[in-house]
Design an enzyme around this catalytic site. Sequence first.
Site, PDB file in Angstrom:
ATOM      1  N   TRP A 102     -28.076   1.875  -4.128  1.00 46.37           N
ATOM      2  CA  TRP A 102     -28.028   2.235  -5.547  1.00 46.37           C
ATOM      3  C   TRP A 102     -28.020   3.733  -5.785  1.00 46.37           C
ATOM      4  O   TRP A 102     -27.474   4.207  -6.786  1.00 46.37           O
ATOM      5  CB  TRP A 102     -29.147   1.530  -6.328  1.00 46.37           C
ATOM      6  CG  TRP A 102     -28.875   0.058  -6.434  1.00 46.37           C
ATOM      7  CD1 TRP A 102     -29.586  -0.947  -5.834  1.00 46.37           C
ATOM      8  CD2 TRP A 102     -27.795  -0.571  -7.129  1.00 46.37           C
ATOM      9  NE1 TRP A 102     -29.001  -2.166  -6.123  1.00 46.37           N
ATOM     10  CE2 TRP A 102     -27.903  -1.967  -6.908  1.00 46.37           C
ATOM     11  CE3 TRP A 102     -26.726  -0.103  -7.901  1.00 46.37           C
ATOM     12  CZ2 TRP A 102     -27.003  -2.889  -7.443  1.00 46.37           C
ATOM     13  CZ3 TRP A 102     -25.820  -1.022  -8.440  1.00 46.37           C
ATOM     14  CH2 TRP A 102     -25.976  -2.396  -8.208  1.00 46.37           C
ATOM     15  N   ASP A 172     -34.636   6.085 -10.875  1.00 44.91           N
ATOM     16  CA  ASP A 172     -34.090   4.753 -11.158  1.00 44.91           C
ATOM     17  C   ASP A 172     -35.141   3.733 -10.733  1.00 44.91           C
ATOM     18  O   ASP A 172     -35.376   3.536  -9.545  1.00 44.91           O
ATOM     19  CB  ASP A 172     -32.780   4.560 -10.382  1.00 44.91           C
ATOM     20  CG  ASP A 172     -32.169   3.180 -10.594  1.00 44.91           C
ATOM     21  OD1 ASP A 172     -32.793   2.329 -11.276  1.00 44.91           O
ATOM     22  OD2 ASP A 172     -31.061   2.943 -10.069  1.00 44.91           O
ATOM     23  N   LYS A 196     -34.246  -7.312 -13.606  1.00 48.79           N
ATOM     24  CA  LYS A 196     -35.134  -7.551 -12.471  1.00 48.79           C
ATOM     25  C   LYS A 196     -36.573  -7.763 -12.948  1.00 48.79           C
ATOM     26  O   LYS A 196     -37.167  -8.777 -12.652  1.00 48.79           O
ATOM     27  CB  LYS A 196     -35.065  -6.394 -11.467  1.00 48.79           C
ATOM     28  CG  LYS A 196     -33.834  -6.415 -10.580  1.00 48.79           C
ATOM     29  CD  LYS A 196     -32.714  -5.575 -11.088  1.00 48.79           C
ATOM     30  CE  LYS A 196     -31.476  -5.657 -10.200  1.00 48.79           C
ATOM     31  NZ  LYS A 196     -30.589  -4.520 -10.388  1.00 48.79           N
TER      32      LYS A 196
HETATM   33  C1  LIG Z   1     -29.525  -3.659 -10.170  1.00 50.60           C
HETATM   34  C2  LIG Z   1     -29.680  -2.208 -10.005  1.00 50.60           C
HETATM   35  C3  LIG Z   1     -28.798  -1.282 -10.586  1.00 50.60           C
HETATM   36  C4  LIG Z   1     -27.588  -1.715 -11.366  1.00 50.60           C
HETATM   37  O1  LIG Z   1     -27.943  -2.301 -12.559  1.00 50.60           O
HETATM   38  P1  LIG Z   1     -26.847  -2.769 -13.639  1.00 50.60           P
HETATM   39  O2  LIG Z   1     -27.709  -3.172 -14.784  1.00 50.60           O
HETATM   40  O3  LIG Z   1     -26.074  -3.887 -13.031  1.00 50.60           O
HETATM   41  O4  LIG Z   1     -25.985  -1.606 -13.958  1.00 50.60           O
HETATM   42  C5  LIG Z   1     -29.054   0.056 -10.415  1.00 50.60           C
HETATM   43  N1  LIG Z   1     -30.106   0.490  -9.709  1.00 50.60           N
HETATM   44  C6  LIG Z   1     -30.970  -0.367  -9.114  1.00 50.60           C
HETATM   45  C7  LIG Z   1     -32.130   0.172  -8.341  1.00 50.60           C
HETATM   46  C8  LIG Z   1     -30.776  -1.735  -9.251  1.00 50.60           C
HETATM   47  O5  LIG Z   1     -31.635  -2.587  -8.663  1.00 50.60           O
END
Ligand SMILES: *Cc1c(COP(=O)(O)O)cnc(C)c1O
Length: 361
Positions: A102, A172, A196
């Site tokens: 990511w 993030d 999540k």
């Molecule tokens: C799932 C995820 C993303 C992407 O998320 P989207 O909502 O599909 O854009 C980005 N960073 C992390 C750490 C993730 O787990």
Amino acid sequence: MSRAYNFSAGPAVLPEAVLRQAQAELLEWGNEGASVMEVSHRGKAFIDCAAEAESDLRELLGIPSEYGVAFLQGGATTIQAMLPMNFAASGQTVDYVLSGHWGERAVDQAEPYAKVNVAATSKDAGYAEIAERVSWRLSEDAAYVHITDNETIHGVEFPARPDVGNVPLISDMSSNILSRPIDVSKYGMIYAGAQKNIGPSGIAVAVVSPELLARAGQKRAPVLNIGEQLKHDSMLNTPPTFAWYLAGLVFKHLKAQGGVAAIEKINERKAEHLYAAVESSGGFYVNRVKPAYRSRMNVPFFLANDALESAFLKEAQANGLNGLKGHRALGGIRASIYNAMSEAGVAALAQFMTEFARRNG
Ligand SMILES: *Cc1c(COP(=O)(O)O)cnc(C)c1O
């Protein structure tokens, strides 16, 4: 009805109590005579619902009042593109530390708008660790430093906030937000896609410091301007109302469980239980991540004999253990054990793993 234990990485399991409440309110929400999906986002009922979700999130994370909180469409990925647009001048350097998939995607989104310096990466180590802080080559004039607090695919998590001096740290936290207490005041920004640990997909949360909000940024459309979004309470256009409402129910549920400090204790027990099942298998299961960096949310592992993988997945599913197939980028098995995964679910998986190893070892 029998709900399986769902270890999907995202969209992921939601608390059953929350789903039941949403089910009960689906036809008639409050006094609206309609569902939350069918009423105006400009009406009092939804505005109150949205504001309550924000204040509950502020309480859960201890967000300082001067920080902005935005609920945005487009997911974490769109926020990744918004970062340089909003917080870096055109051509300014931005620092990224990569500890998995990511982080790489965050760089993809930033590159059109800024000069990306990959200050550190553990790619050569297969993202089984995080580059040691002393090895990071931070720029002198970076607009911000970006990290991925928990790498959802590689199962790698920062054990603590890294020190980056006076440069704003952007994190993030898509897959570990609300899983443990953090000191928000130490971050320039944290952001997370919902699917999540917050709610259904379709919404993402951005928590932004006044220092970053004061930046002029680059020329950009109002809808991609985080300050503009905040000025309009994240309702510059129609927000994903159902996802926002459901996120609010998850926040209430979390508060009722005792908040983030209480859920952290449960999460620690769950992770210990699952890693112990891997470690006590005598090499039947293998987790390649260095123990200090192992994620408490996503536990990837391999079967030493990978010919057994499809049997493992099939039998797990037959035992009500779903969503365990690893990401296509990495293969193997991955168990995501977010806040909404119960200790009973983790215990059932650990027991299945032990029995499967005994039968096939
Ligand atoms: C799932 C995820 C993303 C992407 O998320 P989207 O909502 O599909 O854009 C980005 N960073 C992390 C750490 C993730 O787990």
